[in-house]
Write a protein that holds these residues in place. Structure first.
Motif, short mmCIF file in Angstrom:
data_model
loop_
_atom_site.label_atom_id
_atom_site.label_comp_id
_atom_site.label_asym_id
_atom_site.label_seq_id
_atom_site.Cartn_x
_atom_site.Cartn_y
_atom_site.Cartn_z
N LEU A 12 4.38 -5.82 11.19
CA LEU A 12 3.67 -4.86 12.03
C LEU A 12 3.66 -3.52 11.31
CD1 LEU A 12 2.21 -4.33 14.71
CD2 LEU A 12 4.41 -3.62 15.66
N ILE A 13 2.48 -2.98 11.13
CA ILE A 13 2.31 -1.68 10.47
C ILE A 13 1.91 -0.67 11.54
CG2 ILE A 13 0.98 -0.40 8.75
CD1 ILE A 13 0.62 -3.07 7.23
N ASN A 14 2.65 0.40 11.62
CA ASN A 14 2.39 1.44 12.62
C ASN A 14 1.30 2.39 12.14
OD1 ASN A 14 4.32 0.55 14.56
ND2 ASN A 14 5.90 1.32 13.20
N ALA A 15 0.10 1.87 12.06
CA ALA A 15 -1.08 2.62 11.63
C ALA A 15 -2.31 1.94 12.21
CB ALA A 15 -1.16 2.67 10.10
N PRO A 16 -3.38 2.69 12.41
CA PRO A 16 -4.62 2.08 12.93
C PRO A 16 -5.17 1.03 11.96
CG PRO A 16 -4.73 4.48 13.04
CD PRO A 16 -3.50 4.14 12.24
N ILE A 17 -5.85 0.06 12.51
CA ILE A 17 -6.39 -1.04 11.70
C ILE A 17 -7.31 -0.53 10.60
CG2 ILE A 17 -8.36 -1.54 13.22
CD1 ILE A 17 -7.74 -4.56 12.72
N GLU A 18 -8.09 0.52 10.85
CA GLU A 18 -9.00 1.05 9.83
C GLU A 18 -8.22 1.61 8.64
OE1 GLU A 18 -9.14 1.95 13.09
OE2 GLU A 18 -10.95 0.87 13.70
N VAL A 19 -7.10 2.25 8.89
CA VAL A 19 -6.28 2.79 7.80
C VAL A 19 -5.73 1.65 6.95
CG1 VAL A 19 -4.11 4.01 7.27
CG2 VAL A 19 -5.68 4.93 9.00
N VAL A 20 -5.22 0.62 7.61
CA VAL A 20 -4.67 -0.52 6.87
C VAL A 20 -5.77 -1.20 6.07
CG1 VAL A 20 -3.40 -2.70 7.05
CG2 VAL A 20 -2.84 -0.80 8.60
N TRP A 21 -6.90 -1.45 6.70
CA TRP A 21 -8.01 -2.11 6.02
C TRP A 21 -8.46 -1.32 4.79
CZ3 TRP A 21 -10.28 -6.70 5.83
CH2 TRP A 21 -11.50 -6.81 5.18
N ASN A 22 -8.73 -0.03 4.99
CA ASN A 22 -9.23 0.80 3.89
C ASN A 22 -8.23 0.90 2.74
OD1 ASN A 22 -11.68 1.23 5.17
ND2 ASN A 22 -10.98 3.08 6.18
N THR A 23 -6.96 0.87 3.05
CA THR A 23 -5.93 0.89 2.02
C THR A 23 -5.90 -0.44 1.28
OG1 THR A 23 -4.63 2.45 3.34
CG2 THR A 23 -3.47 1.27 1.58
N LEU A 24 -5.98 -1.53 2.02
CA LEU A 24 -5.92 -2.88 1.45
C LEU A 24 -7.06 -3.17 0.48
CD1 LEU A 24 -4.56 -5.73 1.55
CD2 LEU A 24 -6.11 -6.23 3.46
N VAL A 25 -8.25 -2.70 0.76
CA VAL A 25 -9.43 -3.10 -0.01
C VAL A 25 -9.94 -2.02 -0.98
CG1 VAL A 25 -10.11 -4.78 1.74
CG2 VAL A 25 -11.10 -2.47 1.80
N LYS A 26 -9.13 -1.04 -1.28
CA LYS A 26 -9.55 0.00 -2.24
C LYS A 26 -9.84 -0.62 -3.60
CE LYS A 26 -7.28 4.08 -0.46
NZ LYS A 26 -6.25 5.09 -0.67
N THR A 27 -10.86 -0.08 -4.24
CA THR A 27 -11.22 -0.57 -5.58
C THR A 27 -11.26 0.55 -6.60
OG1 THR A 27 -13.57 -0.36 -5.07
CG2 THR A 27 -12.57 -2.53 -4.69
N ASP A 28 -10.79 1.72 -6.26
CA ASP A 28 -10.95 2.86 -7.15
C ASP A 28 -9.64 3.48 -7.66
OD1 ASP A 28 -10.25 3.70 -4.63
OD2 ASP A 28 -11.62 5.40 -4.58
N GLU A 29 -8.52 2.84 -7.37
CA GLU A 29 -7.25 3.40 -7.81
C GLU A 29 -6.19 2.30 -7.88
OE1 GLU A 29 -5.02 5.29 -4.08
OE2 GLU A 29 -7.10 5.98 -4.21
N ALA A 30 -5.13 2.62 -8.62
CA ALA A 30 -4.01 1.68 -8.74
C ALA A 30 -3.35 1.51 -7.36
CB ALA A 30 -3.00 2.20 -9.75
N LEU A 31 -3.09 0.28 -7.00
CA LEU A 31 -2.53 -0.04 -5.68
C LEU A 31 -1.07 -0.47 -5.83
CD1 LEU A 31 -5.62 -2.06 -4.43
CD2 LEU A 31 -5.06 0.32 -3.91
N PRO A 32 -0.15 0.37 -5.35
CA PRO A 32 1.27 0.05 -5.54
C PRO A 32 1.70 -1.25 -4.89
CG PRO A 32 1.00 1.95 -4.10
CD PRO A 32 -0.34 1.62 -4.63
N PHE A 33 1.07 -1.64 -3.80
CA PHE A 33 1.44 -2.89 -3.13
C PHE A 33 0.92 -4.11 -3.88
CE2 PHE A 33 -2.17 -0.92 -1.07
CZ PHE A 33 -3.13 -1.91 -1.10
N PHE A 34 -0.02 -3.92 -4.80
CA PHE A 34 -0.49 -4.97 -5.69
C PHE A 34 0.03 -4.73 -7.11
CE2 PHE A 34 -4.36 -5.75 -2.80
CZ PHE A 34 -3.70 -6.76 -2.11
N PHE A 35 1.27 -4.29 -7.20
CA PHE A 35 1.97 -4.12 -8.48
C PHE A 35 1.26 -3.15 -9.41
CE2 PHE A 35 3.16 -8.08 -6.54
CZ PHE A 35 4.54 -8.02 -6.59
N GLY A 36 0.65 -2.12 -8.82
CA GLY A 36 0.00 -1.09 -9.62
C GLY A 36 -1.35 -1.47 -10.18
N ALA A 37 -1.89 -2.58 -9.75
CA ALA A 37 -3.18 -3.05 -10.27
C ALA A 37 -4.35 -2.33 -9.59
CB ALA A 37 -3.32 -4.56 -10.05
N VAL A 38 -5.47 -2.30 -10.29
CA VAL A 38 -6.72 -1.77 -9.77
C VAL A 38 -7.64 -2.97 -9.55
CG1 VAL A 38 -8.72 -0.30 -10.27
CG2 VAL A 38 -6.44 0.35 -11.11
#
Length: 171
Positions: A12-38
């Motif tokens: 359970l993430i204490n954030a609105p669904i839009e925030v979680v979605w937009n963070t999950l599907v970013k394509t323009d920066e390194a994503l720490p939850f995906f081991f720093g991958a872009v």
């Protein structure tokens, strides 16, 4: 007979669904939850699009696959092949559901071959992904483990096999 398994992780993430979605599907920066991958695609995130997860310096392709479902802000599913492991792909599905004023994040991995190197890597990574996505969405920064991956990412990229060079994995 080859049988496959499924592994599911929920948090359970204490954030609105839009925030979680937009963070999950970013394509323009390194994503720490995906081991720093872009995450890279040619034509944006959509069903049928090829994608690859590359190192922050964009020289190493770590993961490649095809987007199977892209249904904002609820479902993102794709095939997943690690470029350094010669094994059949798995299917990864991220599902988001509004729950208790936050967002339930489910990470489901299907088609895991029990005992395979890919299965071991994927199952052991689920907690890392969930905890760092949760921290990033709730606090605006990854958990300690995600910050360490950010620091060590350039070192890991230098240790990659030559076969993982991004030019060997076109979109």
């Amino acid at each position: 007979m080859n049988t496959t398994t499924t592994n599911i992780n929920r948090v359970l993430i204490n954030a609105p669904i839009e925030v979680v979605w937009n963070t999950l599907v970013k394509t323009d920066e390194a994503l720490p939850f995906f081991f720093g991958a872009v995450c890279e695609t040619k034509d944006g995130m959509r069903a049928g699009a090829n994608y690859r997860m590359v190192s922050a310096n964009r020289k190493v392709a770590m993961v490649v696959g095809e987007v199977l479902r892209f249904e904002p802000p609820h479902v993102y599913a794709h095939t997943f092949t690690m470029t350094n492991i010669d094994e059949p792909p798995v299917t990864v599905t991220y599902s988001l559901t509004e729950k208790d004023g936050g967002t339930e994040f489910e990470l489901r991995i299907d088609d895991l071959v029990p005992g395979s190197k890919l299965a071991k890597e994927m199952v052991s990574s689920q907690g890392f992904i969930a905890s760092n996505l949760k921290s990033l969405c709730e606090r605006g920064k990854p958990a300690f483990t995600g910050r360490m991956v950010g620091v060590l990412g350039p070192v890991f990229a230098r240790l990659a096999k030559k076969s993982q060079a991004v030019e060997n994995w076109p979109l």
